[in-house]
Every structure is written in C-alpha cells, then in structure tokens.
Design a protein around this motif. Structure first.
Motif, PDB file in Angstrom:
ATOM      1  N   ASP A   7      61.265  38.153  76.184  1.00 17.15           N
ATOM      2  CA  ASP A   7      60.685  38.394  77.582  1.00 17.15           C
ATOM      3  C   ASP A   7      59.070  38.644  77.825  1.00 17.15           C
ATOM      4  OD1 ASP A   7      63.280  38.157  78.466  1.00 17.15           O
ATOM      5  OD2 ASP A   7      63.645  40.274  79.357  1.00 17.15           O
ATOM      6  N   LEU A   8      58.415  39.336  76.867  1.00 18.92           N
ATOM      7  CA  LEU A   8      57.222  39.853  76.925  1.00 18.92           C
ATOM      8  C   LEU A   8      56.494  38.535  76.763  1.00 18.92           C
ATOM      9  CD1 LEU A   8      56.932  42.981  74.885  1.00 18.92           C
ATOM     10  CD2 LEU A   8      56.655  42.693  77.250  1.00 18.92           C
ATOM     11  N   VAL A   9      56.784  37.530  75.859  1.00 13.03           N
ATOM     12  CA  VAL A   9      56.249  36.295  75.469  1.00 13.03           C
ATOM     13  C   VAL A   9      56.124  35.499  76.837  1.00 13.03           C
ATOM     14  CG1 VAL A   9      56.086  34.237  73.940  1.00 13.03           C
ATOM     15  CG2 VAL A   9      56.398  36.374  73.070  1.00 13.03           C
ATOM     16  N   VAL A  10      57.480  35.219  77.314  1.00  8.34           N
ATOM     17  CA  VAL A  10      57.500  34.152  78.412  1.00  8.34           C
ATOM     18  C   VAL A  10      56.921  34.752  79.702  1.00  8.34           C
ATOM     19  CG1 VAL A  10      59.305  32.971  77.490  1.00  8.34           C
ATOM     20  CG2 VAL A  10      59.873  34.741  78.800  1.00  8.34           C
ATOM     21  N   PHE A  11      56.939  36.020  79.874  1.00  7.56           N
ATOM     22  CA  PHE A  11      56.396  36.476  81.032  1.00  7.56           C
ATOM     23  C   PHE A  11      54.561  36.386  80.969  1.00  7.56           C
ATOM     24  CE2 PHE A  11      59.690  40.123  81.830  1.00  7.56           C
ATOM     25  CZ  PHE A  11      60.260  39.337  82.671  1.00  7.56           C
ATOM     26  N   ALA A  12      54.197  36.643  79.620  1.00  4.62           N
ATOM     27  CA  ALA A  12      52.734  36.329  79.595  1.00  4.62           C
ATOM     28  C   ALA A  12      52.211  34.868  79.828  1.00  4.62           C
ATOM     29  CB  ALA A  12      52.376  36.999  78.253  1.00  4.62           C
TER      30      ALA A  12
END
Length: 256
Positions: free
Chosen positions: A240-245
C-alpha cells in the motif's frame, strides 16, 4: 496543508463514495455475479475432483478467500475509470487546482474505493454461507479479514489511479485493467497451493501482494492458521505504501 485538513478531505472522499453507493447499487450487484459463479460452479465441480491439495479443507472453502479478493480488486482496479471520466469532463482539473494535498486526494480516493470493495464482499459473504462454506465463528477474525480486504483494495485502487495517468482513454484503461487482474489472481495461492506452480511462477507468486492477502484472509476466515499473519500484514502495508506514493507522484500527469 495541515494533517487535520488532509484527514478531513479523505473522509469527504469516503462520504462521497457512500452517497454514490446509496443512489446506485446496480454495479455492485452485477459484479457480484461472477464471484458467486466461481464459488457455486467452479468451487463445487473442482471439489468433487479432489485433485488439488487443500490441507484437508473442502475446495469451495479453500478458494473462497481468493474469490472474495478477486471480486473486490476488480472493483478497485476499475475505480480508475471514474478518474478518466472526471478528466474528460474537466472535473479533475478543477479539483487539482484547489488548495488540497495530492497525497490526501489519492489516498482518500483509494480508501473510498476500499469501502466500495468491502460492500461488494459483504454481498458475496452470505451467499458463500448458503453455498456451504464454513467460516470460523469468531467475529474478531472475520472483522480482521475484512480490514485486510479493505487495505488490499485501497492499494489496488491506487494502482488504478496510476494506470489512469498513463492510459488516458477508457478503452485503453479497461484493456489494461483486465490484463492486470487475472494474471495476479492465477499467479497467487487463491485457487491452488504455490508449490504446485512451476518455479518461475512460484517466484512471481512470492512477489504478488494477493498471495499474502489470500493467506491472511484464509487463515482468519477458514483455516485458523495464523502463523504467517504478521508477515502477511507487513507485506500488504508495504504494498500500500509503495503504490500510494507512486500514484500520488503520477496523479498530476492525468490532466497533462
């Protein structure tokens, strides 16, 4: 932009999505047909074959977590169609010139899609019970499973926003969305154990976020085996953190 303003904006996105669902539920109902067929037809037939090792679980029980996830990420991935439509109508441009945080907008929209995905799963869940799927009778486990489903759906909604920044038309977007969902579904542990796959596909499955989501939800809902739950949750949060960024960085390109 202050943190409280960002949080307020994210909740506004969620409220907007809930209003859309209240006024038009047709999409949710029609998209529930495919996963119900997966359970009622595929799960029942393959359960009689007994060709796939499921650790002693009935086959329809084994595939239910994967089918729930497949149906919800389908909703999330195609959430980007709304972004493309808003771009074509000029709504998105007006949104981006407003004094709002891009990160709050992307995360808020992704989380809103997660709400829609959970509603989709709540429709399929009782149907699975009627089909004979035996869920663990622990409300905390079931709630935790839906929370994981919500987190994964938000991540795939962020991917849809990322795709929408590249594919500027609805036709191209739909083609890429289909090409994304099914390979991830089949290259996971949704329908069969990973060790049945060829070596190259096993490596892909290890990198596939759906693998960890299916493992966590299967443990919480069906098998009760939670030895890998911490690894599963950490993998989902990292995804989630990677794709949100990435989605936040690409969001402005949608109107260029």
């Amino acid at each position: 932009m202050a943190l409280d303003d960002s949080i307020r904006e994210m909740f506004a996105m969620i409220e907007l999505e809930i209003r859309r669902l209240r006024h038009d539920r047709t999409e949710i109902y029609t998209r529930a047909v495919q996963p119900i067929l997966w359970l009622g037809v595929f799960g029942t037939i393959m359960g009689r074959v007994n060709a796939i090792p499921t650790g002693g679980l009935p086959y329809i029980d084994y595939i239910t977590p994967g089918v729930l996830l497949q149906s919800t990420i389908f909703v999330s991935v195609f959430y980007g169609l709304t972004i493309v439509w808003e771009r074509e109508t000029g709504i998105l441009k007006r949104l981006l010139v407003a004094p709002t945080s891009i990160y709050a907008t992307v995360i808020g929209r992704s989380v809103a899609s997660g709400v829609r995905a959970v509603v989709q799963a709540l429709i399929i869940f009782p149907v699975a019970i009627l089909l004979g799927v035996k869920f663990i009778a622990n409300p905390f486990y079931i709630a935790a499973a839906f929370l994981i489903l919500f987190l994964v759906s938000g991540g795939f909604a962020a991917i849809s926003i990322l795709v929408a920044s590249i594919m500027k038309t609805r036709e191209r977007f739909m083609g890429l969305g289909q090409a994304l969902i099914m390979p991830l579904f089949f290259a996971s542990n949704a329908l069969y154990p990973i060790d049945m796959m060829p070596s190259a596909l096993q490596l892909f499955a290890v990198l596939n976020p759906l693998t960890y989501a299916v493992d966590a939800i299967r443990g919480l809902m069906i098998s009760g085996e939670l030895g890998n739950i911490l690894v599963d949750v950490l993998a989902i949060l990292a995804f989630d953190l990677v794709v949100f960024a990435l989605a936040s960085l690409s969001f402005r390109k949608i109107i260029e």
